[in-house]
Design a protein around this motif. Sequence first.
Motif, PDB file in Angstrom:
ATOM      1  N   ASN A 120      -3.236   6.219  -6.819  1.00 14.53           N
ATOM      2  CA  ASN A 120      -2.945   7.638  -6.564  1.00 14.53           C
ATOM      3  C   ASN A 120      -3.159   8.089  -5.126  1.00 14.53           C
ATOM      4  O   ASN A 120      -3.519   9.237  -4.878  1.00 14.53           O
ATOM      5  N   GLU A 121      -3.007   7.173  -4.176  1.00 14.36           N
ATOM      6  CA  GLU A 121      -3.080   7.556  -2.757  1.00 14.36           C
ATOM      7  C   GLU A 121      -1.683   7.506  -2.177  1.00 14.36           C
ATOM      8  O   GLU A 121      -0.847   6.721  -2.636  1.00 14.36           O
ATOM      9  N   LEU A 122      -1.464   8.295  -1.106  1.00 21.43           N
ATOM     10  CA  LEU A 122      -0.160   8.298  -0.452  1.00 21.43           C
ATOM     11  C   LEU A 122      -0.046   7.031   0.411  1.00 21.43           C
ATOM     12  O   LEU A 122      -0.876   6.829   1.296  1.00 21.43           O
ATOM     13  N   TYR A 123       0.960   6.216   0.125  1.00 22.80           N
ATOM     14  CA  TYR A 123       1.092   4.939   0.842  1.00 22.80           C
ATOM     15  C   TYR A 123       2.095   5.044   1.978  1.00 22.80           C
ATOM     16  O   TYR A 123       3.229   5.492   1.777  1.00 22.80           O
ATOM     17  N   ASP A 124       1.664   4.601   3.189  1.00 27.55           N
ATOM     18  CA  ASP A 124       2.659   4.439   4.254  1.00 27.55           C
ATOM     19  C   ASP A 124       2.979   2.954   4.376  1.00 27.55           C
ATOM     20  O   ASP A 124       2.436   2.123   3.635  1.00 27.55           O
ATOM     21  N   GLU A 125       3.846   2.618   5.332  1.00 28.87           N
ATOM     22  CA  GLU A 125       4.398   1.271   5.413  1.00 28.87           C
ATOM     23  C   GLU A 125       3.364   0.230   5.830  1.00 28.87           C
ATOM     24  O   GLU A 125       3.601  -0.970   5.723  1.00 28.87           O
ATOM     25  N   SER A 126       2.191   0.705   6.330  1.00 30.46           N
ATOM     26  CA  SER A 126       1.173  -0.252   6.776  1.00 30.46           C
ATOM     27  C   SER A 126       0.232  -0.649   5.640  1.00 30.46           C
ATOM     28  O   SER A 126      -0.603  -1.528   5.786  1.00 30.46           O
ATOM     29  N   ARG A 127       0.353   0.017   4.481  1.00 33.64           N
ATOM     30  CA  ARG A 127      -0.575  -0.255   3.378  1.00 33.64           C
ATOM     31  C   ARG A 127      -0.190  -1.563   2.683  1.00 33.64           C
ATOM     32  O   ARG A 127       0.965  -1.975   2.692  1.00 33.64           O
ATOM     33  N   PRO A 128      -1.196  -2.221   2.073  1.00 29.00           N
ATOM     34  CA  PRO A 128      -0.902  -3.507   1.426  1.00 29.00           C
ATOM     35  C   PRO A 128       0.073  -3.357   0.256  1.00 29.00           C
ATOM     36  O   PRO A 128       0.090  -2.315  -0.400  1.00 29.00           O
ATOM     37  N   VAL A 129       0.883  -4.377   0.052  1.00 31.32           N
ATOM     38  CA  VAL A 129       1.818  -4.380  -1.071  1.00 31.32           C
ATOM     39  C   VAL A 129       1.230  -5.272  -2.161  1.00 31.32           C
ATOM     40  O   VAL A 129       0.500  -6.207  -1.859  1.00 31.32           O
ATOM     41  N   SER A 130       1.561  -4.949  -3.421  1.00 32.84           N
ATOM     42  CA  SER A 130       0.801  -5.636  -4.464  1.00 32.84           C
ATOM     43  C   SER A 130       1.586  -5.896  -5.743  1.00 32.84           C
ATOM     44  O   SER A 130       0.999  -6.043  -6.790  1.00 32.84           O
ATOM     45  N   SER A 131       2.911  -5.914  -5.676  1.00 31.20           N
ATOM     46  CA  SER A 131       3.663  -6.084  -6.917  1.00 31.20           C
ATOM     47  C   SER A 131       3.439  -7.473  -7.523  1.00 31.20           C
ATOM     48  O   SER A 131       3.416  -8.469  -6.815  1.00 31.20           O
ATOM     49  N   SER A 132       3.290  -7.519  -8.853  1.00 27.24           N
ATOM     50  CA  SER A 132       3.143  -8.834  -9.480  1.00 27.24           C
ATOM     51  C   SER A 132       4.257  -9.069 -10.498  1.00 27.24           C
ATOM     52  O   SER A 132       4.126  -9.881 -11.394  1.00 27.24           O
ATOM     53  N   PHE A 133       5.349  -8.320 -10.370  1.00 24.30           N
ATOM     54  CA  PHE A 133       6.474  -8.493 -11.286  1.00 24.30           C
ATOM     55  C   PHE A 133       7.707  -8.950 -10.503  1.00 24.30           C
ATOM     56  O   PHE A 133       7.822  -8.648  -9.305  1.00 24.30           O
ATOM     57  N   PRO A 134       8.621  -9.677 -11.187  1.00 24.77           N
ATOM     58  CA  PRO A 134       9.696 -10.377 -10.455  1.00 24.77           C
ATOM     59  C   PRO A 134      10.498  -9.496  -9.495  1.00 24.77           C
ATOM     60  O   PRO A 134      10.752  -9.893  -8.366  1.00 24.77           O
ATOM     61  N   TYR A 135      10.878  -8.278  -9.928  1.00 25.48           N
ATOM     62  CA  TYR A 135      11.723  -7.449  -9.056  1.00 25.48           C
ATOM     63  C   TYR A 135      10.991  -7.100  -7.763  1.00 25.48           C
ATOM     64  O   TYR A 135      11.500  -7.328  -6.662  1.00 25.48           O
ATOM     65  N   GLY A 136       9.756  -6.554  -7.906  1.00 26.24           N
ATOM     66  CA  GLY A 136       8.990  -6.148  -6.718  1.00 26.24           C
ATOM     67  C   GLY A 136       8.688  -7.331  -5.805  1.00 26.24           C
ATOM     68  O   GLY A 136       8.794  -7.221  -4.579  1.00 26.24           O
ATOM     69  N   ILE A 137       8.327  -8.465  -6.390  1.00 27.05           N
ATOM     70  CA  ILE A 137       8.013  -9.651  -5.574  1.00 27.05           C
ATOM     71  C   ILE A 137       9.258 -10.076  -4.791  1.00 27.05           C
ATOM     72  O   ILE A 137       9.198 -10.347  -3.587  1.00 27.05           O
ATOM     73  N   SER A 138      10.397 -10.107  -5.471  1.00 29.43           N
ATOM     74  CA  SER A 138      11.615 -10.613  -4.801  1.00 29.43           C
ATOM     75  C   SER A 138      12.094  -9.644  -3.723  1.00 29.43           C
ATOM     76  O   SER A 138      12.568 -10.076  -2.662  1.00 29.43           O
ATOM     77  N   LYS A 139      11.945  -8.319  -3.953  1.00 24.32           N
ATOM     78  CA  LYS A 139      12.369  -7.363  -2.913  1.00 24.32           C
ATOM     79  C   LYS A 139      11.483  -7.532  -1.674  1.00 24.32           C
ATOM     80  O   LYS A 139      11.945  -7.397  -0.547  1.00 24.32           O
ATOM     81  N   LEU A 140      10.215  -7.860  -1.902  1.00 23.84           N
ATOM     82  CA  LEU A 140       9.300  -8.082  -0.779  1.00 23.84           C
ATOM     83  C   LEU A 140       9.635  -9.387  -0.054  1.00 23.84           C
ATOM     84  O   LEU A 140       9.648  -9.443   1.177  1.00 23.84           O
ATOM     85  N   GLN A 141       9.934 -10.424  -0.831  1.00 26.18           N
ATOM     86  CA  GLN A 141      10.301 -11.700  -0.202  1.00 26.18           C
ATOM     87  C   GLN A 141      11.546 -11.532   0.670  1.00 26.18           C
ATOM     88  O   GLN A 141      11.618 -12.058   1.780  1.00 26.18           O
TER      89      GLN A 141
END
Length: 333
Positions: A120-141
């Motif tokens: 529940n914090e406002l995330y900017d682009e410097s914040r860590p990314v943490s997806s553990s599901f296929p779509y989010g992981i692949s968009k990050l890759q």
Amino acid sequence: MKLLIAGGAGYLGSALIPRLLERGYKVDVVDIFWFGNHLPRAVGIIKKDIFHLTSVDLEPYDQVIFLAGLSNDPMAEFSPSKNFVFNAAAPAYLAYIAKNAGVQRYIYACSCSVYGYTENELYDESRPVSSSFPYGISKLQGEQAVIQLQDENFSVISLRKGTISGYSPRMRLDLIINTMFLSAIRDRDITVNNPSIWRPILSIDDAGTAYIRAIEAHPKTSGIFNIASGNYTVGEVGDLVKSAVEERLGGRVNLVIKHIQDFRNYKVSFEKAAKVLSFHPTGHVKSIVNDLIDNMEKFSDWDNPLYSNIKTFRNMETSIDVHNMVGTVLGAA
Ligand SMILES: NC(=O)c1ccc[n+]([C@@H]2O[C@H](COP(=O)([O-])OP(=O)(O)OC[C@H]3O[C@@H](n4cnc5c(N)ncnc54)[C@H](O)[C@@H]3O)[C@@H](O)[C@H]2O)c1
């Protein structure tokens, strides 16, 4: 300026491209047309998989825009292997051959889903990314692969977009506000699966504007940008869709509130896009619903499977074409 848009026949591309033509750009689309072709006649069509392009094919273009791949969690979870090929390898390959061809800018369609479940914090682009599901992981890759190709002659811009909604000539009814709108008018109720989770919402108009700002940004501009019209809880989205539909169309719409656990919860800051790209969104939930109401006769065949990415994809999976296509892709790789 000549643009190549990969996946440009999809939901976002079909709404964005008429605006690009209006601004005088020459536009070609490379696409495998999973959802048909709703593009204006002035667009040059290349009916091909991205993996069948070479550097020579990209030489005529000033900028290349990636809007392709599997574009939501259900598709990615239905076929994780194809998800990683189309969402991570394809944008990397396209950026690599674009750079070799002397293309000046590459714009990548990333997603805020790379933020996964946040506190529940406002995330900017410097914040860590943490997806553990296929779509989010692949968009990050995909993003990591393309962003590290940037240099002073090759600008790379990644737009991490919130969930888009609104009308497009290639319609989708599987996106948060579009889905709620459909059930409000068809069933007179809206199901809210979890009222407390946060989602950045993006009107399709603001999404198109973000791409225009990126295309027209200073040639030396590169980087990652959060793009949204605003941050809302899903509970508030339900309330706003209900009141907008009741106000414009009359009658009563009921809310069905559930408390189902979700693996995505994030709200994002889009100040960097305002500062660097001059992106100032104007959309909000009510304007999105009004856009849907203004165009509702164009998608009155609500149950058409083409309006649901997962239904279309599942149907295609049983056809020989997709197996052959992916087999060819994997074989070529
Ligand atoms: N729609 C959203 O809410 C949203 C939010 C964040 C990010 N994104 C990203 O934005 C992009 C566009 O989203 P959309 O809603 O327009 O998607 P869409 O599913 O409507 O369109 C995707 C298009 O890409 C084409 N395609 C897929 N793989 C291809 C390949 N290998 N070669 C050529 N064409 C291919 C499909 O035929 C389709 O026309 C996607 O990358 C998606 O992940 C979308």
